[in-house]
Enzyme design. Structure first.
Site, PDB file in Angstrom:
ATOM      1  CD  GLU A   3      -3.220  -1.027   1.985  1.00 34.14           C
ATOM      2  OE1 GLU A   3      -3.266  -0.145   2.858  1.00 34.14           O
ATOM      3  OE2 GLU A   3      -4.133  -1.853   1.809  1.00 34.14           O
ATOM      4  CD  GLU A  40      -3.518  -5.892   3.169  1.00 33.83           C
ATOM      5  OE1 GLU A  40      -4.403  -5.163   3.663  1.00 33.83           O
ATOM      6  OE2 GLU A  40      -2.299  -5.647   3.264  1.00 33.83           O
TER       7      GLU A  40
HETATM    8  O1  AHR Z   1      -5.212  -5.621   7.074  1.00 37.95           O
HETATM    9  C1  AHR Z   1      -5.122  -4.438   7.798  1.00 37.95           C
HETATM   10  C2  AHR Z   1      -4.459  -3.330   7.007  1.00 37.95           C
HETATM   11  O2  AHR Z   1      -5.252  -3.000   5.915  1.00 37.95           O
HETATM   12  C3  AHR Z   1      -3.122  -3.635   6.398  1.00 37.95           C
HETATM   13  O3  AHR Z   1      -2.072  -3.493   7.289  1.00 37.95           O
HETATM   14  C4  AHR Z   1      -3.028  -2.644   5.298  1.00 37.95           C
HETATM   15  O4  AHR Z   1      -2.233  -3.096   4.237  1.00 37.95           O
HETATM   16  C5  AHR Z   1      -4.478  -2.411   4.899  1.00 37.95           C
HETATM   17  O5  AHR Z   1      -4.792  -1.076   4.815  1.00 37.95           O
END
Ligand code: AHR
Length: 500
Positions: free
Chosen positions: A172, A304
């Protein structure tokens, strides 16, 4: 409603890694969730909780991503090696401001993956780390000859290099990983990835370029414009093997996301609409990827995804601990069906996160552990891993919902494995309507069928007192017909059939 299956028409290999998981130094995911330390009263092998390892093996966990998330771009790997009492203590600024003692580091991660029998996916630090730091970590993990990092690893008790399957160059980086513009990240990516060396030419590392947040299509386009290179004839790979994207599902209620367990029908359907939105995200990022890479050599890595609700009352807001209901289960069912159907492009996905954080498959409390409704879905879907997607099409499906919000009522995916056994997974998103379904196969005459079903009230969930409120059950309410199978799908359910 009819479900037509053409088992002769194979549409692509479903990479087992689509069923992957994510573990971050966040809340009680690593500490307490996966790792309790050798001295713990909780049964463990080399510090890893035996009950959790067993539960994850039962769902054939194919790959585990670590150490973050946002934590990755603040993680300095040297802090997590060597004698544990000498390891540096740091503040986990992203997640609750707690002290991180670094007792779980590189050696522990590879030991955990060895016990799980899964592939390894390490995410490197671009946001606050140097090229040298990243390059030396890769050398530490994967170089088997004589070198400073290989010697250091050996001094820390590990003679042989490990097998590093995937390496992410940052996380990210448009946000917590450095607040970069896509153009700036793209140029950093080109530089950092250069030093992710393949020391073992027979086992090249799959390099993942940091991708977009949900619908940020400009990020994907810019990064590919700057970084996409066709591999030279002598090379196995170009600058990247995969490009990531993150997509979370949640209700927005002002400052809040809404309770994990206490929600109404509108919130159910809103969540389902968001979950179904994964398809558009994949299609639109995929269309951009197709412009650069029409042969689909680069994998879309959804590393994710999952439901993000408010934390449980009384828990640390920085720990992201949430309960898990039938709503989460159906979101998982819908999402995994979408991934299966896009297996030509989606090569890996990691639900966030594996234990005690966000849409976890397992929750722990002291010595206790429970399998969530989402775990049941990964268990029911596991035969899709490594199978071939086959053509399927629903006829007569409709819409369901409230006056405010409508979604498609049923969805499915179908695969066939090496033994020729067909796996069908179906979700009924309605809250009150049974769905009568006739499955029509192209040629196969089923000799027998086995079914499993998960259903219950929309907010049904498992607790430490009642850990088996929501568990998969045998499903036998079907009949074999001339052309296939006839059955009734209960409301708010996920069904899996194995057709022999
Ligand atoms: O999964 C929680 C958080 O969500 C992670 O650390 C990040 O990559 C995303 O914003």
């Amino acid at each position: 409603m009819k479900l037509y299956i053409n088992e002769k028409r194979k549409k692509g290999y479903i990479a087992p890694e689509i069923y992957g998981h994510f573990s971050e130094h966040l809340g009680r995911c690593i500490y307490e969730g996966l790792y309790v330390g050798e001295g713990s009263e909780i049964p463990n092998e080399n510090g890893m909780r035996k009950d959790v390892v067993e539960a994850l093996k039962e769902i054939n966990i194919p790959v585990l991503r670590w150490p973050g998330g946002c934590f990755a771009d603040e993680y300095h790997w040297r802090d997590g090696i060597g004698p544990k009492d000498e390891r540096k203590r740091m503040v986990n600024t992203h997640w609750g401001g707690v002290t991180e003692d670094n007792s779980f580091g590189t050696h522990e991660f590879f030991e955990l993956c060895r016990q799980l029998g899964c592939k390894t996916y390490v995410c490197g630090n671009v946001g606050s780390g140097t090229v040298q730091e990243m390059s030396e970590w890769v050398e530490y993990m994967t170089f088997d000859g004589v070198s400073p990092m290989a010697e250091l690893r050996k001094r820390n008790g590990r003679e042989k290099a490990w097998k590093l399957d995937y390496f992410g160059v940052g996380n990210e980086n448009w946000g917590c990983g450095g607040n970069m513009t896509p153009d700036y990240y793209a140029n950093l990516y080109r530089r950092y990835q250069t030093y992710v060396r393949n020391y073992d030419k027979n086992a090249p590392i799959f390099k993942v370029c940091g991708g977009a947040d949900a619908a940020d299509y400009n990020w994907t386009d810019t990064v590919l414009h700057e970084c996409f290179r066709k591999p030279a004839p002598a090379e196995a790979h170009g600058f990247m093997d995969g490009l990531s994207v993150h997509y979370y599902v949640g209700v927005e209620k002002g400052q809040h996301k809404g309770s994990a367990t206490d929600f109404d029908e509108n919130e159910w359907f809103y969540t389902m609409k968001r979950a179904l939105g994964m398809e558009e995200v994949i299609k639109r990022h995929g269309a951009i990827m197709d412009q650069y890479d029409p042969e689909k050599k680069i994998g879309m890595i959804v590393d994710e995804w999952g439901c993000w609700h408010d934390v449980e009352t009384g828990t640390n807001p920085g720990f992201l601990y949430q309960q898990n209901t039938m709503r989460d289960a159906v979101v998982a069912g819908v999402t995994l069906n979408i991934f299966n159907k896009h297996c030509d492009r989606v090569k890996m996905a990691c639900i966030a996160q594996v234990v005690n954080v966000l849409q976890a498959v397992v929750l722990t409390e002291g010595k206790k552990m429970l399998r969530t409704p989402t775990w049941q879905i990964f268990h029911m879907y596991k035969n899709h891993q490594g199978a071939e997607l086959v053509e399927s099409c629903l006829e007569g499906s409709g819409m369901t919902g409230t006056e405010e919000i409508q979604v498609a009522d049923v969805n499915e995916s179908v695969s066939v494995d090496k033994e020729g056994i067909i796996t069908v997974t179906l979700n009924n998103l309605t809250l009150t309507e049974e769905k009568t379904l006739e499955i029509v196969l192209a040629e196969k005459k089923p000799s027998s069928v086995k079914g499993k079903i998960l259903h219950g009230a929309m907010n049904a969930h498992n607790t430490f007192e009642e850990p088996e409120n929501v568990v998969e059950k045998e499903f036998q309410e079907f009949t074999l017909t001339e052309r296939g199978i006839s059955l009734t799908l209960p409301p708010c359910s996920v069904l899996m059939l194995r057709i022999y």
